[in-house]
Design an enzyme around this catalytic site. Structure first.
Site, PDB file in Angstrom:
ATOM      1  NE  ARG A 104       3.280 -46.144  15.186  1.00  0.00           N
ATOM      2  CZ  ARG A 104       2.160 -46.808  15.433  1.00  0.00           C
ATOM      3  NH1 ARG A 104       0.998 -46.214  15.286  1.00  0.00           N
ATOM      4  NH2 ARG A 104       2.212 -48.082  15.804  1.00  0.00           N
ATOM      5  CB  THR A 108       6.969 -38.164  18.628  1.00  0.00           C
ATOM      6  OG1 THR A 108       7.448 -38.795  17.429  1.00  0.00           O
ATOM      7  CG2 THR A 108       8.150 -37.642  19.418  1.00  0.00           C
ATOM      8  CG  ASP A 200       4.433 -54.919  13.599  1.00  0.00           C
ATOM      9  OD1 ASP A 200       4.641 -55.234  12.407  1.00  0.00           O
ATOM     10  OD2 ASP A 200       4.961 -53.957  14.157  1.00  0.00           O
ATOM     11  CG  ASP A 203       7.062 -57.657  13.817  1.00  0.00           C
ATOM     12  OD1 ASP A 203       8.032 -57.364  13.093  1.00  0.00           O
ATOM     13  OD2 ASP A 203       6.891 -57.193  14.955  1.00  0.00           O
TER      14      ASP A 203
END
Length: 209
Positions: A104, A108, A200, A203
């Protein structure tokens, strides 16, 4: 939305609560991802077709059921989706595994594809795209686009935690795709992360930052 199924099983809800805890370590986090994936996959594969076979028990011959029809392909969205694959394969060892690499763009928030590897007969298979987090929905919707371009028509998405925005994105762009998730959270924050979420997922699965 009619193509959204949210899990209500107590075991799923309990395990998601442990996933959310920031003190949960990598080893336990990975194990929980796998366990939750098994439980969600149980529901997502409820409509797999069956064929009749004859087997001989120690007592006599009898009619029984076996998986038939379309074969299954599991496609993780790299990299966090990898954590869900082993759980599904423990249920259906014969499933093939494809891979879609998307990241990603942090400005944006749009998905960018960098890797795609699918079984040659993908058009004849039932496809389950997996990613623990369905956030903006952009990556999942893009993954469906890529798979459809290869001829697949029977597609589902499995996630563990989803945001309303992600669910709306996928269900609007792909109303023919069924979405299965453990829970739908409150919202996305200004950075595109699910709140309350779990941080995340990639992670936490792989111990990176």
């Amino acid at each position: 939305m009619k193509n959204l199924t949210v899990m209500t099983h107590p075991l799923i809800q309990h395990k998601i609560s442990i996933l959310r805890d920031k003190s949960t370590g990598c080893k336990q986090f990975r194990e929980l991802i796998e366990e939750i994936s098994i439980l969600i996959a149980y529901e997502a594969t409820r409509d797999l077709p069956l064929s009749d076979i004859e087997v001989e028990t120690p007592m006599c011959k009898t009619n029984a059921k076996t998986l038939g029809g379309k074969k299954l392909t599991v496609i993780p969205i790299l990299r966090a989706g990898l954590g869900m694959v082993s759980g599904i394969l423990s249920l259906i060892p014969s499933a093939k595994v494809g891979h879609i690499g998307l990241y990603r763009d942090h400005e944006t928030l749009e998905p960018v594809e960098y890797y795609l590897k699918l079984p040659a007969d993908i058009a004849k298979r039932q496809v389950i795209i997996v990613d623990p987090m369905l956030a903006t929905g952009g990556s999942a919707a893009a993954a469906v686009d890529f798979v459809k371009k290869q001829g697949a028509t029977d597609i589902k998405i499995m996630s563990i935690i989803a945001a309303p925005e992600g669910v709306d994105c996928v269900c609007t762009q792909h109303p023919d795709v069924k979405v299965y998730c453990g829970v739908v959270d409150e919202k996305l924050n200004e950075n595109g992360y699910i709140v309350p979420g779990l941080g995340d997922a990639g992670d936490r699965i792989f111990g990176t930052k």
